[in-house]
Design a protein around this motif. Structure first.
Motif, mmCIF file in Angstrom:
data_model
loop_
_atom_site.group_PDB
_atom_site.id
_atom_site.type_symbol
_atom_site.label_atom_id
_atom_site.label_comp_id
_atom_site.label_asym_id
_atom_site.label_seq_id
_atom_site.Cartn_x
_atom_site.Cartn_y
_atom_site.Cartn_z
ATOM 1 N N SER A 1 26.568 -39.156 -12.768
ATOM 2 C CA SER A 1 27.028 -38.869 -11.415
ATOM 3 C C SER A 1 25.844 -38.578 -10.495
ATOM 4 O O SER A 1 25.777 -39.085 -9.371
ATOM 5 N N PHE A 2 24.911 -37.783 -10.953
ATOM 6 C CA PHE A 2 23.735 -37.434 -10.161
ATOM 7 C C PHE A 2 22.875 -38.669 -9.884
ATOM 8 O O PHE A 2 22.402 -38.857 -8.759
ATOM 9 N N MET A 3 22.692 -39.518 -10.881
ATOM 10 C CA MET A 3 21.877 -40.728 -10.690
ATOM 11 C C MET A 3 22.554 -41.691 -9.716
ATOM 12 O O MET A 3 21.875 -42.344 -8.920
ATOM 13 N N LEU A 4 23.867 -41.784 -9.747
ATOM 14 C CA LEU A 4 24.584 -42.644 -8.809
ATOM 15 C C LEU A 4 24.396 -42.146 -7.379
ATOM 16 O O LEU A 4 24.126 -42.927 -6.466
ATOM 17 N N TRP A 5 24.506 -40.838 -7.182
ATOM 18 C CA TRP A 5 24.330 -40.259 -5.861
ATOM 19 C C TRP A 5 22.891 -40.453 -5.363
ATOM 20 O O TRP A 5 22.677 -40.895 -4.229
ATOM 21 N N MET A 6 21.911 -40.139 -6.195
ATOM 22 C CA MET A 6 20.507 -40.296 -5.798
ATOM 23 C C MET A 6 20.145 -41.766 -5.601
ATOM 24 O O MET A 6 19.381 -42.108 -4.691
#
Length: 96
Positions: free
Chosen positions: A11-16
């Motif tokens: 989730s964090f990698m998708l957002w970043m």
């Protein structure tokens, strides 16, 4: 390591990734503008459009600005949905 941390990382990698993708696209579109038009834009990394009517020469950049913002919002929404799914899995594991 708990597998939920790995799912959270997705989730964090998708957002970043969406954020960095938009910055790269806007920076590339901004570099193609003449200096006079570059000075009309807001500060880096957002390159906000001037208030009021957008000059004719900035219409293509404005289209890129809107389109990348829309794509970033969709990717951020997907990341939030994924995060909600992870929280659901965590709650199901804790309360079962």
């Amino acid at each position: 390591m708990n597998p939920l941390y790995s799912l959270f990382a997705i989730s964090f990698m998708l957002w970043m990734g969406a954020k960095q993708w938009r910055r790269k696209r806007l920076r590339r579109a901004m570099r193609d503008l003449p200096t006079r038009l570059q000075r009309m834009l807001g500060p880096e990394p957002e390159y906000d459009l001037p208030d009021g009517d957008v000059p004719e020469a900035l219409r293509a950049f404005a289209a890129v600005h809107r389109r990348t913002a829309w794509i970033q919002r969709v990717a951020t929404g997907a990341a939030l949905l994924w995060l909600l799914y992870i929280l659901f899995l965590f709650a199901r594991k804790q309360f079962s």
